[in-house]
Scaffold this motif. Structure first.
Motif, PDB file in Angstrom:
ATOM      1  N   MET A   1    -100.533 -99.512  14.237  1.00  0.00           N
ATOM      2  CA  MET A   1     -99.175-100.054  14.393  1.00  0.00           C
ATOM      3  C   MET A   1     -98.141 -98.931  14.469  1.00  0.00           C
ATOM      4  O   MET A   1     -97.208 -98.984  15.261  1.00  0.00           O
ATOM      5  N   GLU A   2     -98.347 -97.893  13.622  1.00  0.00           N
ATOM      6  CA  GLU A   2     -97.402 -96.789  13.626  1.00  0.00           C
ATOM      7  C   GLU A   2     -97.403 -96.081  14.976  1.00  0.00           C
ATOM      8  O   GLU A   2     -96.339 -95.712  15.486  1.00  0.00           O
ATOM      9  N   THR A   3     -98.600 -95.892  15.573  1.00  0.00           N
ATOM     10  CA  THR A   3     -98.685 -95.251  16.880  1.00  0.00           C
ATOM     11  C   THR A   3     -98.000 -96.081  17.949  1.00  0.00           C
ATOM     12  O   THR A   3     -97.299 -95.553  18.818  1.00  0.00           O
ATOM     13  N   LEU A   4     -98.193 -97.403  17.903  1.00  0.00           N
ATOM     14  CA  LEU A   4     -97.548 -98.295  18.864  1.00  0.00           C
ATOM     15  C   LEU A   4     -96.036 -98.216  18.750  1.00  0.00           C
ATOM     16  O   LEU A   4     -95.322 -98.156  19.753  1.00  0.00           O
ATOM     17  N   GLU A   5     -95.534 -98.181  17.531  1.00  0.00           N
ATOM     18  CA  GLU A   5     -94.085 -98.085  17.321  1.00  0.00           C
ATOM     19  C   GLU A   5     -93.539 -96.765  17.844  1.00  0.00           C
ATOM     20  O   GLU A   5     -92.467 -96.717  18.458  1.00  0.00           O
ATOM     21  N   LYS A   6     -94.294 -95.683  17.625  1.00  0.00           N
ATOM     22  CA  LYS A   6     -93.858 -94.378  18.130  1.00  0.00           C
ATOM     23  C   LYS A   6     -93.841 -94.362  19.656  1.00  0.00           C
ATOM     24  O   LYS A   6     -92.918 -93.825  20.271  1.00  0.00           O
ATOM     25  N   ASN A   7     -94.870 -94.957  20.250  1.00  0.00           N
ATOM     26  CA  ASN A   7     -94.930 -95.016  21.710  1.00  0.00           C
ATOM     27  C   ASN A   7     -93.781 -95.828  22.285  1.00  0.00           C
ATOM     28  O   ASN A   7     -93.177 -95.445  23.297  1.00  0.00           O
ATOM     29  N   ASN A   8     -93.484 -96.952  21.664  1.00  0.00           N
ATOM     30  CA  ASN A   8     -92.379 -97.797  22.134  1.00  0.00           C
ATOM     31  C   ASN A   8     -91.046 -97.068  22.002  1.00  0.00           C
ATOM     32  O   ASN A   8     -90.185 -97.150  22.888  1.00  0.00           O
ATOM     33  N   ALA A   9     -90.874 -96.344  20.900  1.00  0.00           N
ATOM     34  CA  ALA A   9     -89.640 -95.583  20.699  1.00  0.00           C
ATOM     35  C   ALA A   9     -89.526 -94.475  21.734  1.00  0.00           C
ATOM     36  O   ALA A   9     -88.440 -94.213  22.270  1.00  0.00           O
ATOM     37  N   LEU A  10     -90.656 -93.833  22.038  1.00  0.00           N
ATOM     38  CA  LEU A  10     -90.649 -92.762  23.035  1.00  0.00           C
ATOM     39  C   LEU A  10     -90.305 -93.305  24.414  1.00  0.00           C
ATOM     40  O   LEU A  10     -89.521 -92.697  25.163  1.00  0.00           O
ATOM     41  N   LYS A  11     -90.875 -94.465  24.753  1.00  0.00           N
ATOM     42  CA  LYS A  11     -90.565 -95.077  26.049  1.00  0.00           C
ATOM     43  C   LYS A  11     -89.081 -95.430  26.148  1.00  0.00           C
ATOM     44  O   LYS A  11     -88.457 -95.236  27.202  1.00  0.00           O
ATOM     45  N   GLU A  12     -88.515 -95.923  25.056  1.00  0.00           N
ATOM     46  CA  GLU A  12     -87.080 -96.230  25.052  1.00  0.00           C
ATOM     47  C   GLU A  12     -86.249 -94.971  25.251  1.00  0.00           C
ATOM     48  O   GLU A  12     -85.244 -94.981  25.980  1.00  0.00           O
ATOM     49  N   ASP A  13     -86.680 -93.875  24.611  1.00  0.00           N
ATOM     50  CA  ASP A  13     -85.947 -92.609  24.751  1.00  0.00           C
ATOM     51  C   ASP A  13     -86.009 -92.103  26.190  1.00  0.00           C
ATOM     52  O   ASP A  13     -85.012 -91.599  26.726  1.00  0.00           O
ATOM     53  N   ILE A  14     -87.180 -92.230  26.827  1.00  0.00           N
ATOM     54  CA  ILE A  14     -87.330 -91.761  28.203  1.00  0.00           C
ATOM     55  C   ILE A  14     -86.473 -92.577  29.153  1.00  0.00           C
ATOM     56  O   ILE A  14     -85.759 -92.031  30.011  1.00  0.00           O
ATOM     57  N   LEU A  15     -86.500 -93.894  29.016  1.00  0.00           N
ATOM     58  CA  LEU A  15     -85.681 -94.744  29.882  1.00  0.00           C
ATOM     59  C   LEU A  15     -84.194 -94.519  29.618  1.00  0.00           C
ATOM     60  O   LEU A  15     -83.386 -94.577  30.554  1.00  0.00           O
ATOM     61  N   ALA A  16     -83.839 -94.249  28.367  1.00  0.00           N
ATOM     62  CA  ALA A  16     -82.434 -93.949  28.049  1.00  0.00           C
ATOM     63  C   ALA A  16     -81.998 -92.671  28.748  1.00  0.00           C
ATOM     64  O   ALA A  16     -80.864 -92.564  29.236  1.00  0.00           O
ATOM     65  N   ALA A  17     -82.904 -91.696  28.843  1.00  0.00           N
ATOM     66  CA  ALA A  17     -82.576 -90.440  29.534  1.00  0.00           C
ATOM     67  C   ALA A  17     -82.354 -90.687  31.014  1.00  0.00           C
ATOM     68  O   ALA A  17     -81.432 -90.124  31.616  1.00  0.00           O
ATOM     69  N   TYR A  18     -83.187 -91.551  31.620  1.00  0.00           N
ATOM     70  CA  TYR A  18     -83.011 -91.870  33.035  1.00  0.00           C
ATOM     71  C   TYR A  18     -81.706 -92.622  33.265  1.00  0.00           C
ATOM     72  O   TYR A  18     -81.049 -92.444  34.299  1.00  0.00           O
ATOM     73  N   THR A  19     -81.337 -93.462  32.331  1.00  0.00           N
ATOM     74  CA  THR A  19     -80.063 -94.185  32.447  1.00  0.00           C
ATOM     75  C   THR A  19     -78.888 -93.231  32.272  1.00  0.00           C
ATOM     76  O   THR A  19     -77.877 -93.330  32.975  1.00  0.00           O
ATOM     77  N   PHE A  20     -79.029 -92.276  31.363  1.00  0.00           N
ATOM     78  CA  PHE A  20     -77.976 -91.295  31.089  1.00  0.00           C
ATOM     79  C   PHE A  20     -77.741 -90.373  32.287  1.00  0.00           C
ATOM     80  O   PHE A  20     -76.604 -90.044  32.622  1.00  0.00           O
ATOM     81  N   ARG A  21     -78.828 -89.972  32.957  1.00  0.00           N
ATOM     82  CA  ARG A  21     -78.727 -88.990  34.024  1.00  0.00           C
ATOM     83  C   ARG A  21     -77.975 -89.535  35.220  1.00  0.00           C
ATOM     84  O   ARG A  21     -78.187 -90.659  35.652  1.00  0.00           O
ATOM     85  N   HIS A  22     -77.077 -88.742  35.763  1.00  0.00           N
ATOM     86  CA  HIS A  22     -76.409 -89.082  37.014  1.00  0.00           C
ATOM     87  C   HIS A  22     -76.084 -87.777  37.731  1.00  0.00           C
ATOM     88  O   HIS A  22     -76.153 -86.691  37.144  1.00  0.00           O
ATOM     89  N   ALA A  23     -75.771 -87.879  38.994  1.00  0.00           N
ATOM     90  CA  ALA A  23     -75.440 -86.692  39.783  1.00  0.00           C
ATOM     91  C   ALA A  23     -74.022 -86.247  39.431  1.00  0.00           C
ATOM     92  O   ALA A  23     -73.043 -86.729  39.995  1.00  0.00           O
ATOM     93  N   THR A  24     -73.930 -85.330  38.489  1.00  0.00           N
ATOM     94  CA  THR A  24     -72.637 -84.894  37.968  1.00  0.00           C
ATOM     95  C   THR A  24     -71.902 -84.042  38.998  1.00  0.00           C
ATOM     96  O   THR A  24     -72.369 -82.968  39.380  1.00  0.00           O
ATOM     97  N   LYS A  25     -70.766 -84.533  39.441  1.00  0.00           N
ATOM     98  CA  LYS A  25     -70.021 -83.830  40.484  1.00  0.00           C
ATOM     99  C   LYS A  25     -69.152 -82.698  39.936  1.00  0.00           C
ATOM    100  O   LYS A  25     -68.875 -81.730  40.634  1.00  0.00           O
ATOM    101  N   GLU A  26     -68.704 -82.844  38.696  1.00  0.00           N
ATOM    102  CA  GLU A  26     -67.867 -81.814  38.082  1.00  0.00           C
ATOM    103  C   GLU A  26     -68.219 -81.729  36.604  1.00  0.00           C
ATOM    104  O   GLU A  26     -68.333 -82.736  35.922  1.00  0.00           O
ATOM    105  N   PHE A  27     -68.366 -80.493  36.131  1.00  0.00           N
ATOM    106  CA  PHE A  27     -68.766 -80.258  34.749  1.00  0.00           C
ATOM    107  C   PHE A  27     -67.580 -79.783  33.907  1.00  0.00           C
ATOM    108  O   PHE A  27     -66.574 -79.305  34.437  1.00  0.00           O
TER     109      PHE A  27
END
Length: 227
Positions: A1-27
């Motif tokens: 169960m602990e491994t499943l929870e870690k995997n689910n949390a990791l998947k959420e983190d990865i998808l959150a990174a993809y949602t966060f990323r955008h083509a930044t035009k100005e920094f």
């Protein structure tokens, strides 16, 4: 169960990174990426996969303001990124001569890097030659061979941008430039050996100056087909 929870949390983190990323035009030019964090981003590029493991790339980090300004003249897609990015990267791809199965570069990769026995290297070279020239039909088409090499560099590009997003760093991939004129500039500066490398793409890293608009994408049903 602990491994499943870690995997689910990791998947959420990865998808959150993809949602966060955008083509930044100005920094935000006042914010700089730490050496440790940018070293991590570069390491994900170095460890990226490539066809046959031949790594036909080179990564040039451009931090010199004067050189950035020279590049900006012929990089219409990087007008705001070049002056404001914390780190600006040029991704180079090997020229067709270096991608020939009997080239010194391919031979060196198999012998010095991959440390293959001679008979194994000979078989791999033959398979690579058949793959590139016959299976992919690139025989006699140097431009297409360069683009094939450039496609390998995009694997590293994607990995860098994802890795950056996962630690809260923004990025922008850039193809908006005059390849010939940029390469002439790099050659004149002693940075690019055009006999062996050409410019595949650029990518800027830093921290966003403003929040982007909401991400838009086609639905899964529109882009995924199961057969």
């Amino acid at each position: 169960m602990e491994t499943l929870e870690k995997n689910n949390a990791l998947k959420e983190d990865i998808l959150a990174a993809y949602t966060f990323r955008h083509a930044t035009k100005e920094f935000d030019s006042s914010r700089k990426i730490s050496d440790e964090d940018f070293g991590f981003i570069l390491e994900t590029a170095r460890l990226s996969p490539s066809s046959f493991g031949f790594e036909p790339w080179k990564f040039v980090v451009v931090q010199n303001p004067e050189l950035r300004e020279k590049l900006r003249v012929n990089a219409w897609g990087a007008q705001k990124q070049l002056p404001t990015a914390s780190h600006f990267l040029l991704i180079l791809s090997r020229q067709p001569a270096d991608l020939a199965a009997d080239s010194a570069y391919i031979g060196g990769m198999m012998h010095d890097v991959q440390q293959l026995p001679q008979e194994v290297a000979a078989g791999k070279a033959k398979a690579f030659d058949t793959f590139l020239n016959e299976d992919f039909g690139l025989k006699g088409n140097d431009r297409a061979k360069f683009e094939w090499g450039a496609r390998q560099t995009y694997l590293a590009l994607g990995n860098m941008m994802t890795a950056a997003a996962m630690i809260g760093i923004d990025s922008c991939p850039i193809e908006g430039f005059d390849k010939e004129l940029i390469e002439q500039t790099l050659e004149a500066e002693g940075i690019l050996d055009r006999e062996h490398f050409g410019l595949a793409c650029m990518v800027a890293f830093g921290y966003r100056k403003a929040e982007p608009r909401a991400k838009t994408r086609q639905t899964a049903e529109q882009v995924i087909q199961w057969v």
